[in-house]
Write a protein that holds these residues in place. Structure first.
Motif, PDB file in Angstrom:
ATOM      1  N   PRO A  59       0.817  -1.217   0.000  1.00  0.00           N
ATOM      2  CA  PRO A  59       0.000   0.000   0.000  1.00  0.00           C
ATOM      3  C   PRO A  59       0.852   1.268   0.000  1.00  0.00           C
ATOM      4  O   PRO A  59       0.435   2.297  -0.536  1.00  0.00           O
ATOM      5  CB  PRO A  59      -0.821  -0.120   1.294  1.00  0.00           C
TER       6      PRO A  59
ATOM      7  N   GLY B 126      -1.201  -7.900   4.019  1.00  0.00           N
ATOM      8  CA  GLY B 126       0.222  -8.223   3.994  1.00  0.00           C
ATOM      9  C   GLY B 126       0.835  -8.361   5.381  1.00  0.00           C
ATOM     10  O   GLY B 126       1.477  -9.365   5.702  1.00  0.00           O
TER      11      GLY B 126
ATOM     12  N   LYS C 260      -9.391  -6.424  -0.805  1.00  0.00           N
ATOM     13  CA  LYS C 260     -10.013  -7.761  -0.760  1.00  0.00           C
ATOM     14  C   LYS C 260      -9.048  -8.845  -1.226  1.00  0.00           C
ATOM     15  O   LYS C 260      -9.446  -9.825  -1.849  1.00  0.00           O
ATOM     16  CB  LYS C 260     -11.329  -7.799  -1.563  1.00  0.00           C
TER      17      LYS C 260
HETATM   18  N1  NAP Z   1       4.274   3.199   8.833  1.00  0.00           N
HETATM   19  C1  NAP Z   1       4.982   2.252   8.244  1.00  0.00           C
HETATM   20  O1  NAP Z   1       6.211   2.161   8.388  1.00  0.00           O
HETATM   21  C2  NAP Z   1       4.254   1.227   7.413  1.00  0.00           C
HETATM   22  C3  NAP Z   1       4.964   0.123   6.890  1.00  0.00           C
HETATM   23  C4  NAP Z   1       4.250  -0.827   6.163  1.00  0.00           C
HETATM   24  C5  NAP Z   1       2.866  -0.657   5.975  1.00  0.00           C
HETATM   25  N2  NAP Z   1       2.239   0.441   6.480  1.00  0.00           N
HETATM   26  C6  NAP Z   1       0.793   0.619   6.344  1.00  0.00           C
HETATM   27  O2  NAP Z   1       0.163  -0.380   7.138  1.00  0.00           O
HETATM   28  C7  NAP Z   1      -1.130  -0.659   6.611  1.00  0.00           C
HETATM   29  C8  NAP Z   1      -1.303  -2.167   6.498  1.00  0.00           C
HETATM   30  O3  NAP Z   1      -0.383  -2.681   5.542  1.00  0.00           O
HETATM   31  P1  NAP Z   1      -0.708  -4.043   4.783  1.00  0.00           P
HETATM   32  O4  NAP Z   1       0.408  -4.279   3.824  1.00  0.00           O
HETATM   33  O5  NAP Z   1      -1.074  -5.094   5.752  1.00  0.00           O
HETATM   34  O6  NAP Z   1      -2.021  -3.578   3.972  1.00  0.00           O
HETATM   35  P2  NAP Z   1      -3.126  -4.460   3.250  1.00  0.00           P
HETATM   36  O7  NAP Z   1      -2.493  -5.698   2.717  1.00  0.00           O
HETATM   37  O8  NAP Z   1      -3.863  -3.556   2.324  1.00  0.00           O
HETATM   38  O9  NAP Z   1      -4.088  -4.905   4.454  1.00  0.00           O
HETATM   39  C9  NAP Z   1      -5.072  -4.075   5.000  1.00  0.00           C
HETATM   40  C10 NAP Z   1      -6.134  -4.961   5.621  1.00  0.00           C
HETATM   41  O10 NAP Z   1      -7.164  -4.160   6.219  1.00  0.00           O
HETATM   42  C11 NAP Z   1      -8.400  -4.826   6.040  1.00  0.00           C
HETATM   43  N3  NAP Z   1      -9.522  -3.905   6.200  1.00  0.00           N
HETATM   44  C12 NAP Z   1     -10.008  -2.977   5.318  1.00  0.00           C
HETATM   45  N4  NAP Z   1     -11.061  -2.330   5.870  1.00  0.00           N
HETATM   46  C13 NAP Z   1     -11.229  -2.847   7.116  1.00  0.00           C
HETATM   47  C14 NAP Z   1     -12.143  -2.566   8.184  1.00  0.00           C
HETATM   48  N5  NAP Z   1     -13.091  -1.631   8.088  1.00  0.00           N
HETATM   49  N6  NAP Z   1     -12.016  -3.285   9.323  1.00  0.00           N
HETATM   50  C15 NAP Z   1     -11.064  -4.241   9.463  1.00  0.00           C
HETATM   51  N7  NAP Z   1     -10.170  -4.556   8.474  1.00  0.00           N
HETATM   52  C16 NAP Z   1     -10.266  -3.855   7.330  1.00  0.00           C
HETATM   53  C17 NAP Z   1      -8.288  -5.417   4.639  1.00  0.00           C
HETATM   54  O11 NAP Z   1      -9.184  -6.523   4.519  1.00  0.00           O
HETATM   55  P3  NAP Z   1     -10.224  -6.644   3.281  1.00  0.00           P
HETATM   56  O12 NAP Z   1      -9.447  -6.286   2.036  1.00  0.00           O
HETATM   57  O13 NAP Z   1     -10.665  -8.059   3.334  1.00  0.00           O
HETATM   58  O14 NAP Z   1     -11.308  -5.661   3.580  1.00  0.00           O
HETATM   59  C18 NAP Z   1      -6.819  -5.870   4.611  1.00  0.00           C
HETATM   60  O15 NAP Z   1      -6.708  -7.206   5.062  1.00  0.00           O
HETATM   61  C19 NAP Z   1      -1.193   0.075   5.253  1.00  0.00           C
HETATM   62  O16 NAP Z   1      -1.955   1.262   5.407  1.00  0.00           O
HETATM   63  C20 NAP Z   1       0.263   0.387   4.939  1.00  0.00           C
HETATM   64  O17 NAP Z   1       0.412   1.534   4.125  1.00  0.00           O
HETATM   65  C21 NAP Z   1       2.908   1.373   7.206  1.00  0.00           C
END
Ligand code: NAP
Length: 313
Positions: A41, A156, A303
């Protein structure tokens, strides 16, 4: 060689495959032939312009943070790797550049690729695996018998966070959408909540740790689900969030920690060991480089279960 670049902020339609010379390396660098790059993301937040403060606004810019590949050439000062070694690694999250046939990297950016997993799985490990490790072991310091809620457990980071929290002896509640229920149980979640059917605000249980990976749950809303000395971890390090969490943590027993993932060779080596043991790496889809725009578009719409990966040949 091919490299994905863009000249303006926007959606995935700004991404173009261009021809460029293979990079040259300094004496402390390695040339890597890239085999696969995972989609994060953070990529579309950067090329969408949401991270201008950190990424700058100078073009052209390039995409792709974490990768797997094979060492093609080593600089004269490099001793830990030789040509032909399979490696994983990650580049500066705001500059990217991994989506290319060849990249130059520093020795501290890479670790040996776990032998038992594919190059596609290996590319899915660095950013989200390091994020999960830092959240579970450093920010939340998850320990045995703690109650941990992971909101967004099939994305992820979530896939790894569930498994690593279980390894630390926690009881894990995974919040997912319907399609992820069976998967989250497979990775070891003790309880699974389908957020499309049951708002988590209505849960009566209190947690020691709440990890929000969805960006939809605020600290203020999470408080009612937290024990008096619980930790809430979020993943968007905006200046406002950093300041308000700092002030909160001075005065409240309920802490708010914010992830800013730190790439370290030690972290990569820990991930390699976990993957050599039994860490499950979940790929939703793989795409050829020519479908780069579709790959990012589909990932951005969500998703997915686990990660999507772009394969270079
Ligand atoms: N600050 C940092 O250093 C850093 C580093 C890495 C990542 N990040 C951030 O961390 C976040 C997570 O990363 P990721 O790679 O795991 O992202 P991802 O793969 O897009 O996972 C996000 C998850 O949130 C779920 N979701 C969406 N709406 C929801 C809701 N209302 N309630 C509960 N779950 C919900 C999605 O499920 P569904 O698709 O099934 O709805 C998906 O499984 C991202 O925003 C990314 O940019 C930050």
């Amino acid at each position: 060689m091919r490299k994905v670049m863009y000249n303006q902020f926007g959606d995935e339609s700004v991404l173009n495959i261009i021809e460029q010379a293979v990079p040259t390396i300094e004496k402390d660098q390695l040339l890597i032939r890239v085999k696969a790059v995972s989609i994060n993301p953070l990529d579309w937040k950067v090329y969408g312009g949401e991270m201008k403060l950190m990424s700058g606004s100078k073009f052209p810019k390039s995409v792709g943070i974490d990768f797997s590949g094979i060492v093609e050439q080593t600089g004269s000062a490099v001793t830990r790797f030789t040509a032909g070694d399979a490696v994983i690694g990650l580049l500066d999250v705001f500059k990217g550049g991994a989506l290319a046939d060849y990249i130059s990297v520093k020795v501290t950016d890479i670790a040996p690729k776990p032998v038992k997993i594919s190059f596609e799985q290996a590319a899915a490990l660095p950013v989200t695996g390091l994020s999960a490790l830092q959240i579970i072991d450093q920010l939340a310091a998850v320990g045995a018998n703690q109650d941990v809620l992971i909101n967004g457990a099939t994305g992820g980071i979530g896939v790894f966070a569930v498994q690593i929290a279980k390894k630390r002896g926690a009881r894990v509640t995974a919040v997912v959408s319907t399609k992820g229920i069976a998967e989250a149980k497979k990775w070891g979640a003790d309880m699974v909540v389908d957020y499309t059917k049951q708002p988590i605000q209505l849960l009566t249980q209190k947690f020691d740790v709440i990890i929000d990976l969805s960006t939809k749950l605020s600290f203020t809303k999470a408080k009612s689900l937290m024990k008096p000395k619980a930790v809430f971890v979020s993943t968007l390090p905006s200046p406002l969030a950093l300041i308000s969490s700092f002030i909160n943590n001075l005065f409240s027993g309920q802490k708010h920690k914010i992830l800013i993932v730190k790439p370290t060779a030690q972290g990569l080596n820990t991930l390699t060991k976990l993957a050599e043991a039994d860490l499950q790496i979940v790929l939703d889809k793989t795409y050829p480089l020519t479908n780069v725009r579709d790959a990012y578009g589909e990932a951005r719409r969500g998703k997915l279960i686990g990660k999507s990966v772009i394969v270079l040949d």
